[in-house]
Design an enzyme around this catalytic site. Sequence first.
Site, PDB file in Angstrom:
ATOM      1  CB  ILE A  13      -0.961  -0.017   1.213  1.00 58.18           C
ATOM      2  CG1 ILE A  13      -1.900  -1.240   1.133  1.00 58.18           C
ATOM      3  CG2 ILE A  13      -1.780   1.277   1.273  1.00 58.18           C
ATOM      4  CD1 ILE A  13      -2.806  -1.443   2.348  1.00 58.18           C
ATOM      5  CG  ASP A  31       9.783  -0.520   4.253  1.00 55.31           C
ATOM      6  OD1 ASP A  31       8.623  -0.355   3.808  1.00 55.31           O
ATOM      7  OD2 ASP A  31      10.237  -1.646   4.581  1.00 55.31           O
ATOM      8  CG  ASN A  32      11.740  -3.495   8.757  1.00 57.81           C
ATOM      9  OD1 ASN A  32      10.983  -3.667   7.803  1.00 57.81           O
ATOM     10  ND2 ASN A  32      11.568  -4.105   9.918  1.00 57.81           N
ATOM     11  CB  THR A  35       6.679  -7.685   4.191  1.00 62.26           C
ATOM     12  OG1 THR A  35       6.282  -6.458   4.804  1.00 62.26           O
ATOM     13  CG2 THR A  35       6.579  -8.816   5.195  1.00 62.26           C
ATOM     14  CG  ASP A  53      12.935  -1.800  12.862  1.00 61.89           C
ATOM     15  OD1 ASP A  53      11.964  -1.521  13.580  1.00 61.89           O
ATOM     16  OD2 ASP A  53      13.112  -2.921  12.342  1.00 61.89           O
ATOM     17  CB  SER A 121      -6.555  -4.230  10.288  1.00 60.26           C
ATOM     18  OG  SER A 121      -7.117  -5.427   9.830  1.00 60.26           O
ATOM     19  CE1 TYR A 145      -1.729  -6.576  11.081  1.00 58.66           C
ATOM     20  CE2 TYR A 145      -4.087  -6.978  11.258  1.00 58.66           C
ATOM     21  CZ  TYR A 145      -3.011  -6.380  10.627  1.00 58.66           C
ATOM     22  OH  TYR A 145      -3.244  -5.557   9.536  1.00 58.66           O
ATOM     23  CG  ASN A 174     -10.153  -8.896   2.948  1.00 60.82           C
ATOM     24  OD1 ASN A 174     -10.936  -8.529   3.824  1.00 60.82           O
ATOM     25  ND2 ASN A 174      -9.462 -10.011   3.049  1.00 60.82           N
ATOM     26  NE  ARG A 215     -12.035 -12.621   4.784  1.00 62.05           N
ATOM     27  CZ  ARG A 215     -12.617 -13.676   5.349  1.00 62.05           C
ATOM     28  NH1 ARG A 215     -13.922 -13.857   5.251  1.00 62.05           N
ATOM     29  NH2 ARG A 215     -11.894 -14.551   6.023  1.00 62.05           N
TER      30      ARG A 215
HETATM   31  P1  NAD Z   1       3.254  -4.738   3.508  1.00 66.84           P
HETATM   32  O1  NAD Z   1       3.807  -5.835   4.331  1.00 66.84           O
HETATM   33  O2  NAD Z   1       3.422  -4.785   2.031  1.00 66.84           O
HETATM   34  O3  NAD Z   1       3.818  -3.322   4.028  1.00 66.84           O
HETATM   35  C1  NAD Z   1       4.305  -3.098   5.322  1.00 66.84           C
HETATM   36  C2  NAD Z   1       5.646  -2.393   5.184  1.00 66.84           C
HETATM   37  O4  NAD Z   1       6.157  -2.088   6.479  1.00 66.84           O
HETATM   38  C3  NAD Z   1       6.697  -3.260   4.488  1.00 66.84           C
HETATM   39  O5  NAD Z   1       7.345  -2.522   3.482  1.00 66.84           O
HETATM   40  C4  NAD Z   1       7.661  -3.633   5.609  1.00 66.84           C
HETATM   41  O6  NAD Z   1       8.968  -3.863   5.136  1.00 66.84           O
HETATM   42  C5  NAD Z   1       7.537  -2.423   6.520  1.00 66.84           C
HETATM   43  N1  NAD Z   1       7.882  -2.686   7.928  1.00 66.84           N
HETATM   44  C6  NAD Z   1       7.463  -3.723   8.701  1.00 66.84           C
HETATM   45  N2  NAD Z   1       7.975  -3.617   9.936  1.00 66.84           N
HETATM   46  C7  NAD Z   1       8.724  -2.478   9.943  1.00 66.84           C
HETATM   47  C8  NAD Z   1       9.513  -1.827  10.911  1.00 66.84           C
HETATM   48  N3  NAD Z   1       9.656  -2.329  12.154  1.00 66.84           N
HETATM   49  N4  NAD Z   1      10.161  -0.686  10.592  1.00 66.84           N
HETATM   50  C9  NAD Z   1      10.064  -0.177   9.333  1.00 66.84           C
HETATM   51  N5  NAD Z   1       9.329  -0.743   8.371  1.00 66.84           N
HETATM   52  C10 NAD Z   1       8.677  -1.876   8.660  1.00 66.84           C
HETATM   53  O7  NAD Z   1       1.710  -4.625   3.900  1.00 66.84           O
HETATM   54  P2  NAD Z   1       0.541  -3.721   3.299  1.00 66.84           P
HETATM   55  O8  NAD Z   1      -0.499  -4.636   2.807  1.00 66.84           O
HETATM   56  O9  NAD Z   1       1.096  -2.659   2.400  1.00 66.84           O
HETATM   57  O10 NAD Z   1      -0.016  -3.070   4.649  1.00 66.84           O
HETATM   58  C11 NAD Z   1       0.193  -1.701   5.009  1.00 66.84           C
HETATM   59  C12 NAD Z   1      -0.536  -1.424   6.306  1.00 66.84           C
HETATM   60  O11 NAD Z   1      -1.917  -1.648   6.150  1.00 66.84           O
HETATM   61  C13 NAD Z   1      -0.098  -2.312   7.474  1.00 66.84           C
HETATM   62  O12 NAD Z   1      -0.100  -1.537   8.645  1.00 66.84           O
HETATM   63  C14 NAD Z   1      -1.175  -3.383   7.531  1.00 66.84           C
HETATM   64  O13 NAD Z   1      -1.306  -3.928   8.823  1.00 66.84           O
HETATM   65  C15 NAD Z   1      -2.398  -2.570   7.115  1.00 66.84           C
HETATM   66  N6  NAD Z   1      -3.488  -3.398   6.557  1.00 66.84           N
HETATM   67  C16 NAD Z   1      -3.361  -3.977   5.327  1.00 66.84           C
HETATM   68  C17 NAD Z   1      -4.424  -4.744   4.806  1.00 66.84           C
HETATM   69  C18 NAD Z   1      -4.363  -5.386   3.441  1.00 66.84           C
HETATM   70  O14 NAD Z   1      -5.373  -5.960   3.019  1.00 66.84           O
HETATM   71  N7  NAD Z   1      -3.262  -5.297   2.718  1.00 66.84           N
HETATM   72  C19 NAD Z   1      -5.587  -4.912   5.562  1.00 66.84           C
HETATM   73  C20 NAD Z   1      -5.673  -4.323   6.812  1.00 66.84           C
HETATM   74  C21 NAD Z   1      -4.623  -3.538   7.289  1.00 66.84           C
HETATM   75  C1  UD1 Z   2      -7.203  -9.987   5.676  1.00 68.93           C
HETATM   76  C2  UD1 Z   2      -5.807  -9.429   5.868  1.00 68.93           C
HETATM   77  C3  UD1 Z   2      -5.565  -9.095   7.292  1.00 68.93           C
HETATM   78  C4  UD1 Z   2      -6.606  -8.110   7.708  1.00 68.93           C
HETATM   79  C5  UD1 Z   2      -8.003  -8.705   7.475  1.00 68.93           C
HETATM   80  C6  UD1 Z   2      -9.043  -7.650   7.731  1.00 68.93           C
HETATM   81  C7  UD1 Z   2      -4.301 -10.169   4.147  1.00 68.93           C
HETATM   82  C8  UD1 Z   2      -3.223 -11.113   3.794  1.00 68.93           C
HETATM   83  N1  UD1 Z   2      -4.832 -10.348   5.370  1.00 68.93           N
HETATM   84  O1  UD1 Z   2      -7.359 -11.300   6.293  1.00 68.93           O
HETATM   85  O2  UD1 Z   2      -4.295  -8.480   7.442  1.00 68.93           O
HETATM   86  O3  UD1 Z   2      -6.450  -7.785   9.022  1.00 68.93           O
HETATM   87  O4  UD1 Z   2      -8.147  -9.078   6.118  1.00 68.93           O
HETATM   88  O5  UD1 Z   2     -10.281  -8.046   7.251  1.00 68.93           O
HETATM   89  O6  UD1 Z   2      -4.650  -9.253   3.406  1.00 68.93           O
HETATM   90  N2  UD1 Z   2      -7.971 -18.290   1.431  1.00 68.93           N
HETATM   91  C9  UD1 Z   2      -8.045 -19.458   0.689  1.00 68.93           C
HETATM   92  N3  UD1 Z   2      -6.931 -19.875   0.015  1.00 68.93           N
HETATM   93  C10 UD1 Z   2      -5.753 -19.202   0.056  1.00 68.93           C
HETATM   94  C11 UD1 Z   2      -5.677 -18.005   0.822  1.00 68.93           C
HETATM   95  C12 UD1 Z   2      -6.812 -17.584   1.498  1.00 68.93           C
HETATM   96  O7  UD1 Z   2      -9.102 -20.111   0.650  1.00 68.93           O
HETATM   97  O8  UD1 Z   2      -4.777 -19.644  -0.580  1.00 68.93           O
HETATM   98  C13 UD1 Z   2      -9.182 -17.832   2.137  1.00 68.93           C
HETATM   99  C14 UD1 Z   2      -8.961 -17.569   3.611  1.00 68.93           C
HETATM  100  O9  UD1 Z   2      -9.104 -18.749   4.369  1.00 68.93           O
HETATM  101  C15 UD1 Z   2     -10.069 -16.540   3.889  1.00 68.93           C
HETATM  102  C16 UD1 Z   2     -10.163 -15.759   2.567  1.00 68.93           C
HETATM  103  O10 UD1 Z   2      -9.563 -16.578   1.579  1.00 68.93           O
HETATM  104  O11 UD1 Z   2     -11.290 -17.176   4.128  1.00 68.93           O
HETATM  105  C17 UD1 Z   2      -9.440 -14.430   2.620  1.00 68.93           C
HETATM  106  O12 UD1 Z   2      -8.136 -14.666   3.117  1.00 68.93           O
HETATM  107  P1  UD1 Z   2      -7.009 -13.518   3.238  1.00 68.93           P
HETATM  108  O13 UD1 Z   2      -6.803 -12.873   1.927  1.00 68.93           O
HETATM  109  O14 UD1 Z   2      -5.844 -14.143   3.901  1.00 68.93           O
HETATM  110  O15 UD1 Z   2      -7.686 -12.399   4.131  1.00 68.93           O
HETATM  111  P2  UD1 Z   2      -8.327 -12.362   5.586  1.00 68.93           P
HETATM  112  O16 UD1 Z   2      -8.243 -13.658   6.260  1.00 68.93           O
HETATM  113  O17 UD1 Z   2      -9.675 -11.756   5.419  1.00 68.93           O
END
Ligand code: NAD
Ligand code: UD1
Length: 310
Positions: A13, A31-32, A35, A53, A121, A145, A174, A215
């Site tokens: 993101i 960023d560290n 991921t 970090d 989240s 988390y 999601n 979702r």
């Molecule tokens: P991501 O893992 O791609 O991004 C997280 C970034 O933070 C990475 O670049 C990682 O290297 C960096 N990071 C982790 N620990 C660190 C630290 N200690 N110091 C500095 N950098 C650090 O994940 P994302 O999907 O881009 O998520 C971004 C944010 O949104 C996160 O806070 C995540 O919890 C939140 N979020 C994402 C989703 C989703 O669906 N992707 C859903 C709910 C919440």
């Molecule tokens: C996601 C987020 C989580 C966030 C939450 C908020 C990711 C990776 N996780 O979890 O950080 O806090 O939404 O709503 O974005 N599934 C399969 N096969 C697979 C992978 C997943 O069937 O190979 C299923 C899972 O069991 C689940 C659904 O797909 O039922 C969605 O999974 P996932 O994308 O991991 O998201 P959440 O569990 O909703």
Amino acid sequence: MSTVLITGGLGFIGSHLAHRIAAESKVVIVDNISTGRRENVQPHSDITVYEGDITDNEMLTYLFTTYEFDYIYHLAAIASVAESVERPHETLETNFKATVSLLEHARNQKHPVKRFVFASSAAVFGDEKTLPKTEFSPVKPLTPYAIDKLASEQYVLAYNALYGLNTSAVRFFNVYGMRQNPESPYSGVISILTKAFSTEEQGRFTVYGNGNQTRDFVFIKDVIDALVLIAHHEKSKGEVYNIGTGQETSLNELIGQYQDITGNTIETMYEEPRQGDIHASVAGIEKLRKLGFEPRYNVYEGLTAYWKNY
Ligand code: NAD
Ligand code: UD1
């Protein structure tokens, strides 16, 4: 030109946000690279990347003495729920304590921060059954988390009420789109599915459960629109917002739509549901709509755009 700090800016993101705002802002990323990946952000004269970090207070002190930030988007986190269950203590350091450190630095900055936006989240709702999940729905965080996200977001809002720091929190549902990392079994399901639909994976995909779980899948471009809108809106100070589409899609529907878009078929295997998996999730987004947000992509359109760019 505004100066903008994005923690976690090399992640999925964060990198989209950096690219979106770089034209009109000076972007500083910390960023560290846990991921995140360097190659997620293209070299750009308005983007400076610090490998560091957020749990390292000296690093934060360096940043806040070198720059005066107008906007702070705090996205860095251990983003995997599964990892937080494996490593609760490390998760607490990054996902909670570092948030409070960042808030302190922001509060002590001479030049007032225009907005501090924290990435929370939908996980804060846990398996609470009320649908849609609105900002007024009960919360029931079930994992380290989710607990850290809820505690952090409450701190973020309290810094507004107690010290007048301009803050907002967002609860992502999601999120999916380009550069989401599909490598872990706990990666976002659409990133895993996209890899399965591409020929390199011979089209195998495991559905955990019967595929009827739902979702609110929200496309990255809508997420960035919402983040920027919230950061700039007067009314969003001291408020928390859901970021989703308001549309519920089951995993089976998702697979069907993706099959239609790609013209490819995949071999789908059904296994036991994951422990603690949430059966249904959808965001109520009326509060966000009142700020003027309307999602531009439904799942079909978002998947189409993702597939074209993959
Ligand atoms: P991501 O893992 O791609 O991004 C997280 C970034 O933070 C990475 O670049 C990682 O290297 C960096 N990071 C982790 N620990 C660190 C630290 N200690 N110091 C500095 N950098 C650090 O994940 P994302 O999907 O881009 O998520 C971004 C944010 O949104 C996160 O806070 C995540 O919890 C939140 N979020 C994402 C989703 C989703 O669906 N992707 C859903 C709910 C919440
Ligand atoms: C996601 C987020 C989580 C966030 C939450 C908020 C990711 C990776 N996780 O979890 O950080 O806090 O939404 O709503 O974005 N599934 C399969 N096969 C697979 C992978 C997943 O069937 O190979 C299923 C899972 O069991 C689940 C659904 O797909 O039922 C969605 O999974 P996932 O994308 O991991 O998201 P959440 O569990 O909703």
